[in-house]
Structure formats: structure tokens, C-alpha cells
Design an enzyme around this catalytic site. Structure first.
Site, mmCIF file in Angstrom:
data_model
loop_
_atom_site.group_PDB
_atom_site.id
_atom_site.type_symbol
_atom_site.label_atom_id
_atom_site.label_comp_id
_atom_site.label_asym_id
_atom_site.label_seq_id
_atom_site.Cartn_x
_atom_site.Cartn_y
_atom_site.Cartn_z
ATOM 1 N N MET A 1 -65.903 19.112 -63.577
ATOM 2 C CA MET A 1 -66.403 19.850 -63.368
ATOM 3 C C MET A 1 -68.273 19.961 -63.792
ATOM 4 O O MET A 1 -67.572 19.463 -64.130
ATOM 5 C CB MET A 1 -66.134 20.887 -65.108
ATOM 6 N N SER A 2 -68.593 20.874 -62.989
ATOM 7 C CA SER A 2 -69.753 19.886 -63.145
ATOM 8 C C SER A 2 -70.995 20.133 -63.668
ATOM 9 O O SER A 2 -70.168 21.088 -65.009
ATOM 10 C CB SER A 2 -70.837 21.515 -62.327
#
Length: 532
Positions: A194-195
Site C-alpha cells: 500500500m503506497s
């Protein structure tokens, strides 16, 4: 502790049914206001009320019920059950239940006349505070980068519960300005994350999403898709896809838990896009792409936009691309880093190791003709060259490596992997450091370096290795000086992506990077012609 039934629409009101140690409950909610009702022998009595975003009503309502159960436990007693048979058998006797709870944004308290408020410590409030703090930091960082957040994007970040998409970590980690690991491969390498929220925010600014749009996300995690869902509203449609079934299954579960059941989740190779829901007003790529496959262009609606982290000679930039005639032109660029795409679009860099496995040179576009010429190159005496160009420690210089990639034949990136205290054979001046940008010419190579220059500044230079190391280092220094004279502080280069069959004479002058499906071009306005 609670068994919740699915949401059921009843007369325009959201209704939930739950069972706890205190009996049977119902929650009625409309327009963000909700009422927690506990079933009794005589019908229902109100246990709590408050306001919350519709997607977290269930969580807030659970806190009211949890407070009542905790009160019983704190008193060391179990509620007495009424023996008379009822439709909701097992309901606690009303006289044993604690006072009603009132839910307000901050704090959550129990209220009864003549008694002091009791603070309920809960993860929901902690997450809300963390979410607001994260969003405030994201707003500041994106503004500094030149990507000020529009009000709808900021509101989406303040609304979506990011921690529900990162159940493996504590909430403070989920809301940090950092990525969250989703999956690693068998060697420990990251294959899904998840950036970091500031990178996600930057891409949303690049996308300029409006209500009612149809959006395809390539690379699933769930959180980004939920942000997209907030921005497009009920009239729009979000499809998120990933090649990894573990990733899409996790994304589906997280989206459902956070209340975004309307997002469509697809398991497929993104090389072919997802034609079933095309055309798309926006295609948001949240994995590192080496190329733009034809399907993405074909499934893009008229006036649509692709936001993609495109890798060019080992350097990744998030590009916002729109169609102009037969090619795509970038409207903006942002510095970023993403895990590489998997499947048919995957492209591995060619790695050549030096000094055992301590130093590696990575060639992304095009291969080094004869890497064996570099065997033993680090055993030679290094040569240094200095440019006279200085930079302060706080000053970014993202365009310098792009200019080097455009102007220097044999450009590559360098990695150094040595245990602490061991000498990899890479030189840096005292108080200075090396950077991972290098160039190879025949039997020699050089890399970018800095050294202290006094008065809080550093000087750019290069260190070279091999028989012609000084010449390669000097070539880097000359391009540093060109960048400083002509492009430093300027608007930066322009990027475009052309079909692979485009004649060479049509392509703009500058850096032309040939890939499988396309030519990626890096054009510097008013730059002198640079031989291809």
C-alpha cells in the site's frame, strides 16, 4: 464479541442487527445520524445516539454496545436474563444495563446527571486523530512538491479509514507517511504494497478526477480504490485489478470491511487491461510500469488520462498522460518509486555485479555490449573530477539524473550492498557521498558524487574506475555543468509515449527510449540536439 447482520435498506434508513452479551440490538441510521436501540420485554430502549460518516456507523455503534458489556465486566457480574420467552430470547434485564452512551466526535463519553463523564478509550477515535494528522502532513508535503491538494482529495483522505486496509500493522504504522507491506515473494522482495499516502495523493492530483467518472486501477490494495470511489461518487465506477489472487482477495475483504462494496475487483493480467468495463476516463497505475501496452490506450475514453509510474533507464516518474493525435503527452511528472508490475508487462533490468556481489550496475533499457570488460575494474585507482556546481543539503535535484540519462551514453544505475564496516571499493570523499547514477564506456565507468564545499553546501562531481575512468568521470562533470547552466530550476523535461512504429524523423529530438510497444521520449525545451 458482536455478530452483525448485513446492511438492509428499510424505508430509506440503514438498519443493522447485532447480538452481544447484553442482548439484541438494532441500529437505525440516516444521513450520518444513528440510534442504538436495545431490545427489551416492552420493545426497544435507546442506548446511544450520535453522528458519524455512514461507512463507520457500524464501528461507532459497536463502541456503544461494547461500553455496556465492559461495564458489566468491570462490576464483576453477568447480566441477569429474563426467563419469560420472547422473540429475542437472551436479552438482558434493563435494570442491569449501564447508562446510555452519547457518541460525539471528541471525546466519547457516558453522560448521566450528577456523575462525571467517563472517557471510553477506543481505536476509532485514535484512528480518526491519526488520519487527520496524516492528512495534514500529506497536504503540506504535496504543496511543497507543487501538487496542492484540491478540497475533494483532502476530504477523501480525511474520510477513508486507511487502517482497515492495513490490518497487519498497528494504526500508527498504517497512518505513517510510509508504505505498508502487503506481500513479499519467496526471496523476501516486495511484490505488493500500500503506497505511501503522499504518493497516492500526488497521483490523485495528477489525475484530476471528477464525479461520475469511470476509473480503472492497475495494482490492487483497496485503499486507493476507496479514495477513487469517494472522488467519483455514486454515479461513477471504480474497477481495481491485480494479477495476484492473494492481493485481490485481500483487497476485496478490506473494501467490504470499510464499506466500499461497490468497487469492482478483478484478478487478471493488466497487460490486457479490463475491456468489460471500458472505456475509462482515468486509468490509474499504482505499480511500476516499464511500458504502456496498447490495451491501455485502446480502453481510454476520449479526453481520458493515464497516470502511470513509468520507468525510463532505471528512473521512475509518475506521468499524467493524455492522448494527442496518435501518441500520449505528459501534463505533469512526479518523483516516485513503486514495486514493478508483474505478468506479461514485467521487464527485468540486466544486472552486472562487480567486486563479488558488493556493487551492481543495472541496465534498464538496452544492454551493455560486453560487461566482461569491467571485470576487476574496482581494483584500479579511482579518479575524481569536480564540477564547481554546488547544492545545499535541502535542495532537491530530480532533473539532474534525468538529464544524465538523456545525455550520457551507457547510463545505468548503481547499487552497493555491503555489510556495515566493509569497503565496497566505491570511493567517496570525507564528508561526501556517492549517488546511484552512473555511466559506462567500454572498460570503465564512473558515478555521481558530492563533497563538502563549505558554508553549508556540497559540490557535484564524479569518481571513475578503470583505464578510462577519468574520462568517464569528466563526461559526467560536463553534463552536470550543462544541467546547471541550461536547465536547473527550470520547468523540467517533457515526456511523451509514441507507438513503436512511429518513424524516427517524427520523434522529438532528445532522449528516445525504445521499449516493446512504444518509444518513450524525454524532450528538453531549447536543448541542443543530443545524438541517439
Amino acid at each position: 464479541m458482536f455478530e452483525w447482520t448485513p446492511y438492509v435498506s428499510h424505508g430509506g434508513i440503514l438498519r443493522i442487527s447485532a447480538t452481544s452479551c447484553c442482548g439484541q440490538y438494532e441500529v437505525a441510521s440516516e444521513a450520518g445520524q444513528f440510534f442504538v436501540l436495545r431490545q427489551t420485554q416492552d420493545g426497544y430502549e435507546e442506548s446511544g445516539r450520535g453522528r458519524a460518516h455512514p461507512k463507520v456507523v457500524e464501528i461507532y455503534a459497536a463502541l456503544v454496545i461494547k461500553h455496556q458489556c465492559d461495564e458489566h465486566a468491570n462490576r464483576g457480574e453477568r447480566p441477569e436474563l429474563d426467563d419469560s420467552p420472547q422473540e429475542g430470547d437472551g436479552v438482558a434485564n434493563p435494570r442491569d444495563c449501564p447508562p446510555a452512551a452519547t457518541i460525539d466526535p471528541l471525546p466519547i463519553t457516558t453522560e448521566e446527571e450528577g456523575t462525571p463523564p467517563v472517557i471510553i478509550h477506543d481505536d476509532v477515535q485514535d484512528a480518526a486523530a491519526l488520519r487527520d494528522a496524516m492528512t495534514t502532513a500529506v497536504v503540506a508535503k504535496c504543496a511543497k512538491w507543487g501538487f496542492p491538494l484540491p478540497a475533494p482529495v483532502e476530504a477523501a483522505f480525511r474520510t477513508v479509514p486507511r487502517h482497515l486496509f492495513a490490518p497487519e500493522v498497528a494504526p500508527d504504522k498504517a497512518y505513517a507517511l510510509d508504505l505498508v507491506v502487503v506481500k513479499r515473494d519467496e526471496h523476501g522482495a516486495l511484490i505488493s504494497t500500500m503506497s505511501a499516502p503522499e504518493i497516492q495523493a500526488m497521483q490523485l492530483v495528477q489525475a484530476d478526477i471528477s464525479p461520475g467518472m469511470r476509473v480503472l486501477e492497475i495494482g490492487s490494495g483497496g485503499f486507493f480504490a476507496s479514495l477513487l470511489s469517494e472522488l467519483i461518487g455514486p454515479a461513477g465506477q471504480v474497477t481495481t485489478m491485480d494479477i495476484d489472487a492473494d492481493v485481490t482477495s485481500r483487497a476485496r475483504d478490506c473494501l467490504d470491511a470499510a464499506g466500499y462494496r461497490q468497487v469492482r475487483v478483478v484478478t487478471a493480467d493488466a497487460e490486457h487491461g479490463w475491456e468489460a468495463n471500458a472505456p475509462y476516463d482515468r486509468i490509474m497505475v499504482t505499480v511500476g510500469a516499464w511500458d504502456i501496452p496498447p490495451a491501455w490506450r485502446e480502453q481510454l475514453a476520449k479526453g481520458g488520462r493515464i497516470v502511470v509510474p513509468l520507468r525510463m533507464k532505471g528512473i521512475t516518474r509518475s506521468l499524467a498522460l493524455e492522448r494527442t493525435n496518435d501518441h500520449l503527452v505528459s501534463l505533469s511528472q512526479g518523483v516516485c518509486g513503486f514495486v514493478p508490475i508483474q505478468g506479461a508487462g514485467q521487464h527485468d533490468e540486466r544486472l552486472w555485479l562487480l567486486n563479488g556481489e558488493q556493487v551492481g550496475l543495472r541496465f534498464d533499457d538496452g544492454n551493455f555490449d560486453d560487461p566482461h570488460k569491467l571485470d576487476g575494474v574496482l581494483a584500479s585507482e579511482p579518479a575524481a573530477a569536480w564540477s564547481g556546481v554546488t547544492v545545499t543539503p535541502a535542495e532537491p535535484f530530480p532533473d539532474l539524473p534525468l538529464w544524465m540519462a538523456t545525455a550520457l551514453p551507457g547510463f545505468c544505475t548503481m547499487t552497493v550492498n555491503t555489510p556495515e564496516g566493509e569497503d565496497p571499493g566505491i570511493l567517496s570523499e570525507e564528508g561526501g557521498r556517492w549517488f546511484p547514477y552512473a555511466a559506462v564506456q567500454g572498460d570503465s565507468f564512473a558515478h555521481l558524487s558530492i563533497r563538502p564545499a563549505g558554508e553549508g553546501s556540497d559540490e557535484f562531481g564524479a569518481h571513475g574506475y578503470g583505464p578510462h575512468g577519468s574520462e568517464v568521470a569528466q563526461a559526467i562533470v560536463e553534463q552536470i555543468q550543462v544541467w546547471d547552466r541550461d536547465y536547473r530550476g527550470g520547468p523540467g523535461p517533457q515526456f511523451a509515449v509514441w507507438p513503436i512504429g512511429t518513424p524516427a524523423e517524427v520523434l522529438p529530438k532528445g532522449g528516445v527510449i525504445t521499449k516493446q510497444h512504444t518509444h518513450a521520449t524525454i524532450y528538453w525545451p531549447d536543448a541542443p540536439f543530443i545524438g541517439r
